[in-house]
Scaffold this motif. Structure first.
Motif, PDB file in Angstrom:
ATOM      1  N   GLY A 230       0.831  -1.190   0.000  1.00 49.43           N
ATOM      2  CA  GLY A 230       0.000   0.000   0.000  1.00 49.43           C
ATOM      3  C   GLY A 230       0.868   1.244   0.000  1.00 49.43           C
ATOM      4  N   HIS A 231       0.517   2.208  -0.852  1.00 50.57           N
ATOM      5  CA  HIS A 231       1.218   3.479  -0.922  1.00 50.57           C
ATOM      6  C   HIS A 231       0.440   4.541  -0.148  1.00 50.57           C
ATOM      7  N   TYR A 232       1.164   5.432   0.502  1.00 50.81           N
ATOM      8  CA  TYR A 232       0.579   6.587   1.180  1.00 50.81           C
ATOM      9  C   TYR A 232       1.176   7.858   0.588  1.00 50.81           C
ATOM     10  N   PHE A 233       0.299   8.808   0.272  1.00 54.63           N
ATOM     11  CA  PHE A 233       0.726  10.133  -0.161  1.00 54.63           C
ATOM     12  C   PHE A 233       0.356  11.144   0.922  1.00 54.63           C
ATOM     13  N   SER A 234       1.263  12.071   1.198  1.00 50.00           N
ATOM     14  CA  SER A 234       1.023  13.113   2.194  1.00 50.00           C
ATOM     15  C   SER A 234       0.460  14.366   1.535  1.00 50.00           C
ATOM     16  N   LEU A 235      -0.343  15.106   2.292  1.00 51.24           N
ATOM     17  CA  LEU A 235      -0.872  16.375   1.826  1.00 51.24           C
ATOM     18  C   LEU A 235       0.137  17.475   2.159  1.00 51.24           C
ATOM     19  N   ALA A 236       0.514  18.253   1.139  1.00 52.94           N
ATOM     20  CA  ALA A 236       1.586  19.234   1.294  1.00 52.94           C
ATOM     21  C   ALA A 236       1.080  20.559   1.853  1.00 52.94           C
ATOM     22  N   ARG A 237       0.212  20.506   2.834  1.00 53.21           N
ATOM     23  CA  ARG A 237      -0.251  21.694   3.559  1.00 53.21           C
ATOM     24  C   ARG A 237      -0.994  21.208   4.801  1.00 53.21           C
ATOM     25  N   PRO A 238      -1.354  22.111   5.698  1.00 58.92           N
ATOM     26  CA  PRO A 238      -2.069  21.663   6.907  1.00 58.92           C
ATOM     27  C   PRO A 238      -3.353  20.912   6.560  1.00 58.92           C
ATOM     28  N   SER A 239      -3.670  19.932   7.375  1.00 58.69           N
ATOM     29  CA  SER A 239      -4.834  19.089   7.104  1.00 58.69           C
ATOM     30  C   SER A 239      -6.144  19.860   7.257  1.00 58.69           C
ATOM     31  N   PRO A 240      -7.066  19.704   6.296  1.00 56.78           N
ATOM     32  CA  PRO A 240      -8.389  20.294   6.458  1.00 56.78           C
ATOM     33  C   PRO A 240      -9.342  19.393   7.235  1.00 56.78           C
ATOM     34  N   PHE A 241      -8.868  18.214   7.660  1.00 51.89           N
ATOM     35  CA  PHE A 241      -9.731  17.219   8.284  1.00 51.89           C
ATOM     36  C   PHE A 241      -9.466  17.111   9.781  1.00 51.89           C
ATOM     37  N   ARG A 242     -10.514  16.823  10.537  1.00 58.60           N
ATOM     38  CA  ARG A 242     -10.400  16.567  11.970  1.00 58.60           C
ATOM     39  C   ARG A 242     -10.645  15.100  12.305  1.00 58.60           C
ATOM     40  N   HIS A 243     -11.242  14.368  11.381  1.00 57.93           N
ATOM     41  CA  HIS A 243     -11.547  12.950  11.556  1.00 57.93           C
ATOM     42  C   HIS A 243     -10.840  12.150  10.463  1.00 57.93           C
ATOM     43  N   LEU A 244     -10.753  10.854  10.675  1.00 60.67           N
ATOM     44  CA  LEU A 244     -10.413   9.968   9.577  1.00 60.67           C
ATOM     45  C   LEU A 244     -11.605   9.928   8.632  1.00 60.67           C
ATOM     46  N   VAL A 245     -11.348   9.830   7.346  1.00 64.46           N
ATOM     47  CA  VAL A 245     -12.422   9.778   6.353  1.00 64.46           C
ATOM     48  C   VAL A 245     -12.158   8.602   5.421  1.00 64.46           C
ATOM     49  N   TYR A 246     -13.150   7.719   5.324  1.00 59.53           N
ATOM     50  CA  TYR A 246     -13.035   6.539   4.467  1.00 59.53           C
ATOM     51  C   TYR A 246     -14.147   6.565   3.438  1.00 59.53           C
TER      52      TYR A 246
END
Length: 373
Positions: A230-246
């Protein structure tokens, strides 16, 4: 030849939890780890999610041990000051055709006693996560995240305080049952042999290889191993999320979950691919598929905002054609009643939710060992 009461092969999070439970029960325990440090493979390359118990077949070990392990893990982390957060998860349907999948998750959770799940509409989901586009969602408040390395160090500390010992660079080369116990030939700076009353094979990605080196191990009792990357990509700025989202869809190789670490960094993944062995090489070409997958529920993702993160490999028992959350496979835990070798317990396919279930798995295997006498 030295004699050891119990040997646990593998110092990932599950092997350490098993060693901890055995040592706390008063057993003499040595942990053999082939690598230079604890938890270098599956335990260190995952989402660090504390799962609620929504994705596993009714009656499965995965489901039962996930739910029991979740409760034990939250209590343990709170008691020991291990970094964790109960941040919750939204499983989102982005089109009407996916709404029945939310009901499926609700039913799977209920089958294992997960009673805090709640179906919510698009408006409430948007209140919780303003950047998410969906037509409905399932809220799982007991899903969380944990510092997996700190957890492993704590398990090891508990085991060592109870008398257990860790041997790194100690690969099991061969094993043979004898009248006195199981003789292990162990490689390292100097090869040595020890006789063991009990051997727990918790070697993760190496469990099948270890089992195949045991004389008399029936070949048909060693399941196939598929290396699911499995590959993971990071978001290149502060997260807009407060929860995990599936995303709700259960089929397909790319569901691009939102995962968060304790520092608030947002990652997307994992996807699902296959390797012929333990190869953590990052395939940057996967980025092209991540953008449309993420934008299904997060249309605000802009070009260039995904950065390569890392990869992880799971020891799957089902290969190409199976989904990331395949409910057809379960943890496989074999005792002598299955394979016929006294003193041996094999663990196969210990992937997600192994981290969440680790304390429950440790207690379960220690109980099996006690029953073996």
């Amino acid at each position: 030849m030295d004699r050891i009461d119990c040997v646990v092969i593998g110092a990932g999070v599950v092997g350490l939890a098993i060693a901890r439970s055995l040592a706390l029960a008063g057993r003499e325990v040595v942990i053999l780890e082939a690598e230079h440090a604890i938890g270098t493979h599956t335990s260190a390359r995952n989402s660090e999610v504390i799962h609620a118990g929504l994705s596993y077949a009714p009656g499965s070990l995965k489901g039962r041990l996930c739910v029991a392990g979740k409760a034990a893990l939250y209590a343990y982390c709170a008691e020991r000051g291990i970094g964790h957060r109960r941040i919750g998860k939204l499983i989102v349907a982005v089109e009407d055709a996916e709404l029945p999948e939310l009901d499926n998750y609700l039913k799977l959770g209920a089958a294992h006693g997960v009673t805090d799940l709640r179906l919510i509409g698009a408006a409430e989901a948007r209140e919780m996560e303003p950047e998410v586009a969906c037509v409905g969602a399932l809220h799982s408040p007991s899903t969380g995240i944990v510092d997996s390395h700190a957890l492993m160090l704590s398990y090891l500390g508990d085991a060592e305080r109870a008398g257990a010992a860790l041997a790194l660079h100690s690969r099991v080369l061969a094993a043979r049952p004898t009248a006195d116990g199981i003789v292990l030939d162990v490689g390292g700076a100097e090869e040595t042999s020890v006789v063991c009353g009990t051997v727990v094979n918790a070697a993760g990605l190496g469990a099948q290889a270890v089992a195949s080196r045991i004389e008399g191990m029936p070949a048909e009792r060693v399941p196939p191993l598929y290396h699911a990357i499995g590959h993971y990509f990071s978001l290149a700025r502060p997260s807009p999320f407060r929860h995990l989202v599936y995303p709700a869809g259960r089929d397909g190789a790319l569901r691009a979950h939102v995962t968060l670490d304790l520092g608030g960094q947002c990652r997307f993944g994992p996807d699902l691919g296959w390797r012929d062995g333990v190869d953590y090489g990052f395939d940057a070409s996967r980025e092209a598929a991540f953008y449309p997958a993420v934008r299904r529920y997060y249309p605000g993702l802009r070009d260039g905002e995904l950065q390569p993160g890392y990869t992880g490999i799971r020891p799957r028992l089902a290969g190409p054609g199976s989904s990331m959350h395949n409910t057809a496979t379960d943890f496989v835990i074999q005792t002598p009643r299955v394979h016929g070798i006294p003193g041996l317990v094999n663990l196969f396919g210990i992937e997600s939710p192994g981290l969440t279930a680790s304390l429950a798995l440790g207690a379960h295997v220690a109980g099996l060992v006690s029953a073996m006498g």
